[in-house]
Design an enzyme around this catalytic site. Structure first.
Site, PDB file in Angstrom:
ATOM      1  N   TYR A 155     -32.132   3.553 -25.372  1.00  0.00           N
ATOM      2  CA  TYR A 155     -31.394   2.949 -24.252  1.00  0.00           C
ATOM      3  C   TYR A 155     -29.907   3.301 -24.329  1.00  0.00           C
ATOM      4  CZ  TYR A 155     -31.177  -0.215 -20.281  1.00  0.00           C
ATOM      5  OH  TYR A 155     -31.033  -0.734 -19.023  1.00  0.00           O
ATOM      6  N   LYS A 162     -24.905  -2.051 -19.612  1.00  0.00           N
ATOM      7  CA  LYS A 162     -25.500  -3.345 -19.218  1.00  0.00           C
ATOM      8  C   LYS A 162     -24.735  -4.511 -19.834  1.00  0.00           C
ATOM      9  CE  LYS A 162     -28.958  -1.937 -16.633  1.00  0.00           C
ATOM     10  NZ  LYS A 162     -28.794  -1.951 -15.160  1.00  0.00           N
TER      11      LYS A 162
HETATM   12  P1  NAP Z   1     -34.864   3.084  -9.413  1.00  0.00           P
HETATM   13  O1  NAP Z   1     -35.972   2.817  -8.491  1.00  0.00           O
HETATM   14  O2  NAP Z   1     -34.677   4.505  -9.845  1.00  0.00           O
HETATM   15  O3  NAP Z   1     -33.512   2.485  -8.815  1.00  0.00           O
HETATM   16  C1  NAP Z   1     -32.225   2.870  -9.274  1.00  0.00           C
HETATM   17  C2  NAP Z   1     -31.403   3.082  -8.044  1.00  0.00           C
HETATM   18  O4  NAP Z   1     -30.016   3.346  -8.340  1.00  0.00           O
HETATM   19  C3  NAP Z   1     -31.899   4.290  -7.257  1.00  0.00           C
HETATM   20  O5  NAP Z   1     -32.070   3.941  -5.901  1.00  0.00           O
HETATM   21  C4  NAP Z   1     -30.745   5.277  -7.426  1.00  0.00           C
HETATM   22  O6  NAP Z   1     -30.674   6.254  -6.447  1.00  0.00           O
HETATM   23  C5  NAP Z   1     -29.596   4.313  -7.398  1.00  0.00           C
HETATM   24  N1  NAP Z   1     -28.334   4.965  -7.722  1.00  0.00           N
HETATM   25  C6  NAP Z   1     -28.021   5.692  -8.821  1.00  0.00           C
HETATM   26  N2  NAP Z   1     -26.758   6.163  -8.718  1.00  0.00           N
HETATM   27  C7  NAP Z   1     -26.266   5.703  -7.532  1.00  0.00           C
HETATM   28  C8  NAP Z   1     -25.031   5.839  -6.854  1.00  0.00           C
HETATM   29  N3  NAP Z   1     -24.027   6.564  -7.353  1.00  0.00           N
HETATM   30  N4  NAP Z   1     -24.876   5.226  -5.645  1.00  0.00           N
HETATM   31  C9  NAP Z   1     -25.882   4.519  -5.096  1.00  0.00           C
HETATM   32  N5  NAP Z   1     -27.083   4.358  -5.683  1.00  0.00           N
HETATM   33  C10 NAP Z   1     -27.270   4.948  -6.894  1.00  0.00           C
HETATM   34  O7  NAP Z   1     -35.055   2.270 -10.778  1.00  0.00           O
HETATM   35  P2  NAP Z   1     -35.168   0.695 -11.087  1.00  0.00           P
HETATM   36  O8  NAP Z   1     -35.828   0.623 -12.401  1.00  0.00           O
HETATM   37  O9  NAP Z   1     -35.720  -0.023  -9.916  1.00  0.00           O
HETATM   38  O10 NAP Z   1     -33.646   0.302 -11.317  1.00  0.00           O
HETATM   39  C11 NAP Z   1     -32.987  -0.742 -10.603  1.00  0.00           C
HETATM   40  C12 NAP Z   1     -32.109  -1.538 -11.556  1.00  0.00           C
HETATM   41  O11 NAP Z   1     -32.945  -2.294 -12.443  1.00  0.00           O
HETATM   42  C13 NAP Z   1     -31.200  -0.710 -12.451  1.00  0.00           C
HETATM   43  O12 NAP Z   1     -29.955  -1.367 -12.613  1.00  0.00           O
HETATM   44  C14 NAP Z   1     -31.962  -0.684 -13.766  1.00  0.00           C
HETATM   45  O13 NAP Z   1     -31.121  -0.433 -14.878  1.00  0.00           O
HETATM   46  C15 NAP Z   1     -32.489  -2.107 -13.753  1.00  0.00           C
HETATM   47  N6  NAP Z   1     -33.572  -2.398 -14.696  1.00  0.00           N
HETATM   48  C16 NAP Z   1     -34.691  -1.607 -14.727  1.00  0.00           C
HETATM   49  C17 NAP Z   1     -35.710  -1.894 -15.624  1.00  0.00           C
HETATM   50  C18 NAP Z   1     -36.950  -1.031 -15.681  1.00  0.00           C
HETATM   51  O14 NAP Z   1     -37.650  -1.083 -16.697  1.00  0.00           O
HETATM   52  N7  NAP Z   1     -37.268  -0.270 -14.655  1.00  0.00           N
HETATM   53  C19 NAP Z   1     -35.604  -2.992 -16.488  1.00  0.00           C
HETATM   54  C20 NAP Z   1     -34.456  -3.785 -16.438  1.00  0.00           C
HETATM   55  C21 NAP Z   1     -33.451  -3.474 -15.527  1.00  0.00           C
HETATM   56  P3  NAP Z   1     -31.213   7.750  -6.874  1.00  0.00           P
HETATM   57  O15 NAP Z   1     -32.659   7.618  -7.170  1.00  0.00           O
HETATM   58  O16 NAP Z   1     -30.909   8.583  -5.708  1.00  0.00           O
HETATM   59  O17 NAP Z   1     -30.418   8.171  -8.094  1.00  0.00           O
END
Ligand code: NAP
Length: 260
Positions: A155, A162
């Site tokens: 990570y 985070k």
């Molecule tokens: P995701 O579907 O890939 O979503 C991440 C989003 O961030 C994507 O829409 C991405 O767009 C966007 N993004 C990245 N850079 C950006 C920018 N400069 N401007 C605007 N948008 C931007 O993945 P997710 O897992 O749902 O992630 C959502 C949140 O949950 C994140 O903060 C992640 O760290 C958090 N989270 C995830 C998990 C897990 O296991 N999945 C667990 C805990 C927390 P692009 O795809 O175009 O880059």
């Protein structure tokens, strides 16, 4: 009537129907909210627009959160089209893949800056533009992960980002509290998404999380979405500045990503 009936809210960070933001969208739609979305560039518009339209979105605009001019333009459109805003969900993170694969001690200045900028500062940047559109009762939610407070192999710099995001949540909550605006974070267990695929050995992390959790399974986008809907609603009117775990009890149990 749903708990978000009559509220207008932004959901930032849908990449596709696996995104955590999509789970949040479905819960908010079910609870009666009117929704607005961003997409990042033309490629993403093709994927995000049909999803947004399927929930009758009344605002779908381009926004790269690393660009102040785009932030000003985006929130200007929100002000123009909606006038007021009741809630905002920030579900955005980014780090260079190499920074998540290589040894943490080798993280470059630029990779550190990029991860902190897009994954932590962008929440502050969005909040400072959203707050003036909110009345008392406004609510903001961001997405974090246990790697902020414990080391999780793979990570790396995202854990540092985070940690900054969680501290920013508390300072935003303190700052905006007198205006009646609440700010919270959800710490979700691992969920298979596009962003998650960048984390080194994510499959193993999911297996360990399920094994070490009290419910003996991983959580879903829908479960995170339901918690977000509660935090965004007046049901949570006394709740702010907190990290809320939706991780099947992993963080308080014997579960430790480092234990085989
Ligand atoms: P995701 O579907 O890939 O979503 C991440 C989003 O961030 C994507 O829409 C991405 O767009 C966007 N993004 C990245 N850079 C950006 C920018 N400069 N401007 C605007 N948008 C931007 O993945 P997710 O897992 O749902 O992630 C959502 C949140 O949950 C994140 O903060 C992640 O760290 C958090 N989270 C995830 C998990 C897990 O296991 N999945 C667990 C805990 C927390 P692009 O795809 O175009 O880059």
């Amino acid at each position: 009537m749903g708990i978000l009936a009559g509220k207008k809210g932004l959901i930032l960070g849908i990449a596709n129907d696996k995104s955590i933001a999509w789970g949040v969208t479905q819960a908010c739609k079910r609870e009666g909210a009117e929704l607005g979305f961003n997409y990042l560039g033309d490629m993403l518009e093709k994927r995000v627009r049909p999803l947004a339209e399927s929930v009758d979105a009344t605002l779908i605009e381009s926004l790269d959160v690393s660009d102040d001019a785009q932030l000003d333009e985006f929130f200007g459109k929100v002000a123009q089209q909606w006038g007021k805003l009741d809630f905002m969900v920030h579900s955005i993170a980014f780090a260079n893949k190499d920074a998540l694969r290589n040894r943490f001690s080798t993280t470059s200045r630029e990779d550190f800056r990029l991860a902190l900028d897009i994954s932590a500062y962008s929440f502050v940047a969005c909040a400072q533009r959203a707050a003036p559109l909110m009345n008392a009762g406004g609510s903001m939610v961001t997405m974090t992960y246990l790697g902020a407070e414990r080391t999780v192999p793979g990570y790396n710099v995202m854990g540092v980002a985070k940690a900054a995001l969680e501290a920013s949540t508390r300072y935003l909550a303190q700052d905006l509290g007198p205006d009646g605006i609440r700010v919270n974070a959800i710490s979700a267990g691992p969920i298979r998404t596009l962003a998650a695929s960048a984390v080194g050995d994510f499959r193993k992390l999911m297996e360990k999380s399920a094994r070490g959790s009290m419910l003996k399974r991983n959580v879903t986008q829908d479960e995170v979405g339901n918690t977000a809907a509660y935090l965004l609603s007046d049901m949570a009117s006394g709740v702010t500045g907190e990290v809320h775990y939706v991780d099947a009890g992993f963080h308080i149990g014997v579960g430790d990503p480092g234990i085989e």
